[in-house]
Scaffold this motif. Structure first.
Motif, PDB file in Angstrom:
ATOM      1  N   THR A  34     -27.341 -31.972 -32.703  1.00 17.29           N
ATOM      2  CA  THR A  34     -26.830 -31.966 -34.084  1.00 17.29           C
ATOM      3  C   THR A  34     -25.304 -31.998 -34.119  1.00 17.29           C
ATOM      4  OG1 THR A  34     -26.834 -29.542 -34.306  1.00 17.29           O
ATOM      5  CG2 THR A  34     -28.857 -30.716 -34.920  1.00 17.29           C
ATOM      6  N   GLY A  35     -24.654 -31.510 -33.044  1.00 15.08           N
ATOM      7  CA  GLY A  35     -23.194 -31.581 -32.989  1.00 15.08           C
ATOM      8  C   GLY A  35     -22.730 -33.029 -33.050  1.00 15.08           C
ATOM      9  N   TYR A  38     -22.363 -34.139 -36.671  1.00 15.56           N
ATOM     10  CA  TYR A  38     -21.114 -33.706 -37.329  1.00 15.56           C
ATOM     11  C   TYR A  38     -19.927 -34.481 -36.756  1.00 15.56           C
ATOM     12  CZ  TYR A  38     -23.834 -30.110 -39.558  1.00 15.56           C
ATOM     13  OH  TYR A  38     -24.772 -29.477 -40.339  1.00 15.56           O
ATOM     14  N   ARG A  39     -19.991 -34.776 -35.458  1.00 11.38           N
ATOM     15  CA  ARG A  39     -18.932 -35.565 -34.848  1.00 11.38           C
ATOM     16  C   ARG A  39     -18.924 -36.995 -35.419  1.00 11.38           C
ATOM     17  NH1 ARG A  39     -16.687 -33.664 -29.987  1.00 11.38           N
ATOM     18  NH2 ARG A  39     -17.404 -31.564 -29.483  1.00 11.38           N
ATOM     19  N   VAL A 103     -13.518 -31.750 -36.104  1.00  2.54           N
ATOM     20  CA  VAL A 103     -14.941 -31.645 -36.464  1.00  2.54           C
ATOM     21  C   VAL A 103     -15.317 -30.351 -37.187  1.00  2.54           C
ATOM     22  CG1 VAL A 103     -15.697 -30.832 -34.168  1.00  2.54           C
ATOM     23  CG2 VAL A 103     -17.305 -32.030 -35.618  1.00  2.54           C
ATOM     24  N   SER A 104     -14.697 -29.237 -36.825  1.00  5.38           N
ATOM     25  CA  SER A 104     -15.100 -27.979 -37.457  1.00  5.38           C
ATOM     26  C   SER A 104     -14.700 -27.931 -38.934  1.00  5.38           C
ATOM     27  CB  SER A 104     -14.531 -26.774 -36.701  1.00  5.38           C
ATOM     28  OG  SER A 104     -15.204 -26.651 -35.457  1.00  5.38           O
ATOM     29  N   ALA A 107     -17.351 -29.975 -40.613  1.00  9.63           N
ATOM     30  CA  ALA A 107     -18.641 -29.272 -40.606  1.00  9.63           C
ATOM     31  C   ALA A 107     -18.665 -28.081 -41.571  1.00  9.63           C
ATOM     32  CB  ALA A 107     -18.958 -28.789 -39.190  1.00  9.63           C
ATOM     33  N   ARG A 113     -23.033 -30.627 -44.683  1.00  5.31           N
ATOM     34  CA  ARG A 113     -24.108 -29.847 -44.059  1.00  5.31           C
ATOM     35  C   ARG A 113     -25.455 -30.159 -44.713  1.00  5.31           C
ATOM     36  NH1 ARG A 113     -21.887 -26.933 -40.429  1.00  5.31           N
ATOM     37  NH2 ARG A 113     -23.952 -26.316 -39.752  1.00  5.31           N
ATOM     38  N   GLY A 133     -27.316 -26.706 -31.701  1.00  5.48           N
ATOM     39  CA  GLY A 133     -26.261 -26.725 -32.707  1.00  5.48           C
ATOM     40  C   GLY A 133     -25.685 -25.350 -32.933  1.00  5.48           C
ATOM     41  N   ARG A 134     -25.417 -25.043 -34.216  1.00  3.01           N
ATOM     42  CA  ARG A 134     -24.821 -23.745 -34.564  1.00  3.01           C
ATOM     43  C   ARG A 134     -25.702 -22.963 -35.541  1.00  3.01           C
ATOM     44  NH1 ARG A 134     -22.214 -26.304 -31.621  1.00  3.01           N
ATOM     45  NH2 ARG A 134     -19.992 -26.238 -31.107  1.00  3.01           N
ATOM     46  N   ASP A 135     -26.555 -23.701 -36.280  1.00  5.37           N
ATOM     47  CA  ASP A 135     -27.325 -23.068 -37.370  1.00  5.37           C
ATOM     48  C   ASP A 135     -28.806 -23.444 -37.281  1.00  5.37           C
ATOM     49  OD1 ASP A 135     -27.008 -25.765 -37.818  1.00  5.37           O
ATOM     50  OD2 ASP A 135     -26.747 -25.580 -39.984  1.00  5.37           O
ATOM     51  N   ARG A 184     -12.368 -23.727 -32.655  1.00  5.65           N
ATOM     52  CA  ARG A 184     -13.687 -24.077 -33.202  1.00  5.65           C
ATOM     53  C   ARG A 184     -14.581 -22.847 -33.318  1.00  5.65           C
ATOM     54  NH1 ARG A 184     -16.939 -28.363 -30.714  1.00  5.65           N
ATOM     55  NH2 ARG A 184     -15.691 -28.421 -28.822  1.00  5.65           N
ATOM     56  N   ASP A 188     -16.039 -22.077 -36.910  1.00  5.41           N
ATOM     57  CA  ASP A 188     -17.511 -22.124 -37.000  1.00  5.41           C
ATOM     58  C   ASP A 188     -18.092 -20.756 -37.368  1.00  5.41           C
ATOM     59  OD1 ASP A 188     -17.329 -24.774 -36.267  1.00  5.41           O
ATOM     60  OD2 ASP A 188     -17.998 -24.489 -34.202  1.00  5.41           O
ATOM     61  N   ARG A 191     -16.787 -19.788 -41.393  1.00  8.98           N
ATOM     62  CA  ARG A 191     -16.958 -20.626 -42.579  1.00  8.98           C
ATOM     63  C   ARG A 191     -17.972 -19.959 -43.513  1.00  8.98           C
ATOM     64  NH1 ARG A 191     -19.821 -24.978 -38.882  1.00  8.98           N
ATOM     65  NH2 ARG A 191     -21.902 -24.100 -38.862  1.00  8.98           N
TER      66      ARG A 191
HETATM   67  O1  C5P Z   1     -22.083 -29.077 -30.351  1.00 10.76           O
HETATM   68  P1  C5P Z   1     -20.725 -29.712 -30.534  1.00 10.76           P
HETATM   69  O2  C5P Z   1     -19.629 -28.958 -29.845  1.00 10.76           O
HETATM   70  O3  C5P Z   1     -20.710 -31.162 -30.238  1.00 10.76           O
HETATM   71  O4  C5P Z   1     -20.462 -29.575 -32.105  1.00 10.76           O
HETATM   72  C1  C5P Z   1     -19.261 -30.019 -32.677  1.00 10.76           C
HETATM   73  C2  C5P Z   1     -18.966 -29.219 -33.942  1.00 10.76           C
HETATM   74  O5  C5P Z   1     -19.935 -29.548 -34.950  1.00 10.76           O
HETATM   75  C3  C5P Z   1     -19.017 -27.701 -33.824  1.00 10.76           C
HETATM   76  O6  C5P Z   1     -17.805 -27.135 -33.359  1.00 10.76           O
HETATM   77  C4  C5P Z   1     -19.317 -27.294 -35.256  1.00 10.76           C
HETATM   78  O7  C5P Z   1     -18.138 -27.268 -36.025  1.00 10.76           O
HETATM   79  C5  C5P Z   1     -20.183 -28.425 -35.777  1.00 10.76           C
HETATM   80  N1  C5P Z   1     -21.625 -28.131 -35.771  1.00 10.76           N
HETATM   81  C6  C5P Z   1     -22.138 -27.392 -36.813  1.00 10.76           C
HETATM   82  N2  C5P Z   1     -23.483 -27.193 -36.908  1.00 10.76           N
HETATM   83  C7  C5P Z   1     -24.311 -27.681 -35.988  1.00 10.76           C
HETATM   84  C8  C5P Z   1     -23.806 -28.419 -34.888  1.00 10.76           C
HETATM   85  C9  C5P Z   1     -22.442 -28.609 -34.796  1.00 10.76           C
HETATM   86  O8  C5P Z   1     -21.387 -26.922 -37.674  1.00 10.76           O
HETATM   87  N3  C5P Z   1     -25.637 -27.487 -36.130  1.00 10.76           N
END
Ligand code: C5P
Length: 227
Positions: A34-35, A38-39, A103-104, A107, A113, A133-135, A184, A188, A191
């Motif tokens: 999922t990152g 967002y990228r 990216v952050s 995101a 989102r 991912g993060r969430d 980041r 992250d 937020r």
């Molecule tokens: O996983 P990766 O480092 O490639 O993710 C890049 C950025 O995307 C994270 O630093 C975060 O800001 C955002 N992200 C997010 N939610 C996710 C995956 C990534 O907010 N599920």
């Protein structure tokens, strides 16, 4: 053996994607990075002049969202799905430090989102998926059968990321990579919309001192305990 949903969350560069890819391959599951999504939105904003060091045009980016089409196509040679932005393979373009530095912020936009979470939920609707991912364990799949939360010290993570960037030929300084990792983490985690937090029922894995094999074995045991 029932198909389950495996959610892997955690800080930047904790090796989530490496372990998630390997796990998906081992189980015959789909892997979703999922990152990368967002990228991809961030790259779009950069390519279209909506974001640079001086300015960040949030409203215009939100207006452009319907034009941003993100898809994945399996590359049999690599053994995982590569990400495409409006039909163009952007797998390499999204891994630069420049994209990482914006990216952050992208995101943190709720509309971004909302769009991506909806697509992620569709991609994982049939289970048999490893999503990182993060969430993922908190928002995308709060009912995932297995939730992992990966951690490692910022220095360990920056070292790994620095090595990756140097190996692919990018000219970067270790200090800049370390600062980006810390920045980041901060954005992250702080937020308003879906901050990075460990889900109550997630299992924390600190891999600072684990080899990849040790970590993978540990995770495989956890998978076996739920399927
Ligand atoms: O996983 P990766 O480092 O490639 O993710 C890049 C950025 O995307 C994270 O630093 C975060 O800001 C955002 N992200 C997010 N939610 C996710 C995956 C990534 O907010 N599920």
């Amino acid at each position: 053996m029932q198909n389950i949903t495996i959610a892997i969350d955690g800080f930047s560069s904790t090796g989530k994607s490496t372990v998630a890819k390997q796990l998906a391959k081992h189980l015959g599951y789909v892997y979703v990075d999922t990152g990368a999504m967002y990228r991809a939105v961030t790259l779009y904003a950069m390519q279209n002049g909506l974001i640079d060091a001086e300015a960040f045009n949030v409203e215009t980016l939100v207006d452009h969202l319907p034009e941003i089409n993100i898809s994945f196509k399996f590359n049999a040679e690599l053994g995982f799905a590569e990400v495409y932005l409006n039909g163009v393979n952007i797998e390499k373009d999204i891994r630069t430090l420049e994209v990482s530095s914006f990216v952050s912020q992208v995101a943190a936009i709720s509309e971004v989102r909302q769009k991506l979470v909806e697509q992620q939920q569709k991609m994982g609707a049939d289970k048999g998926v490893v999503m990182d991912g993060r969430d993922i364990g908190t928002v995308v799949f709060p009912d995932a059968e297995l939730k992992l939360f990966m951690t490692a010290t910022a220095e360990t993570r920056a070292q790994r990321r620095f090595k990756e960037l140097i190996e692919r030929g990018d000219q970067v300084a270790y200090e800049d990579v370390l600062n980006n990792v810390k920045e980041r983490d901060y954005i992250d985690s702080n937020r308003e919309d879906s901050p990075l937090v460990k889900a109550d029922d997630a299992i924390e894995i600190d891999n600072s001192d684990l080899t990849f094999e040790e970590q993978f074995e540990k995770i495989l045991q956890l998978v076996k305990s739920v399927i």
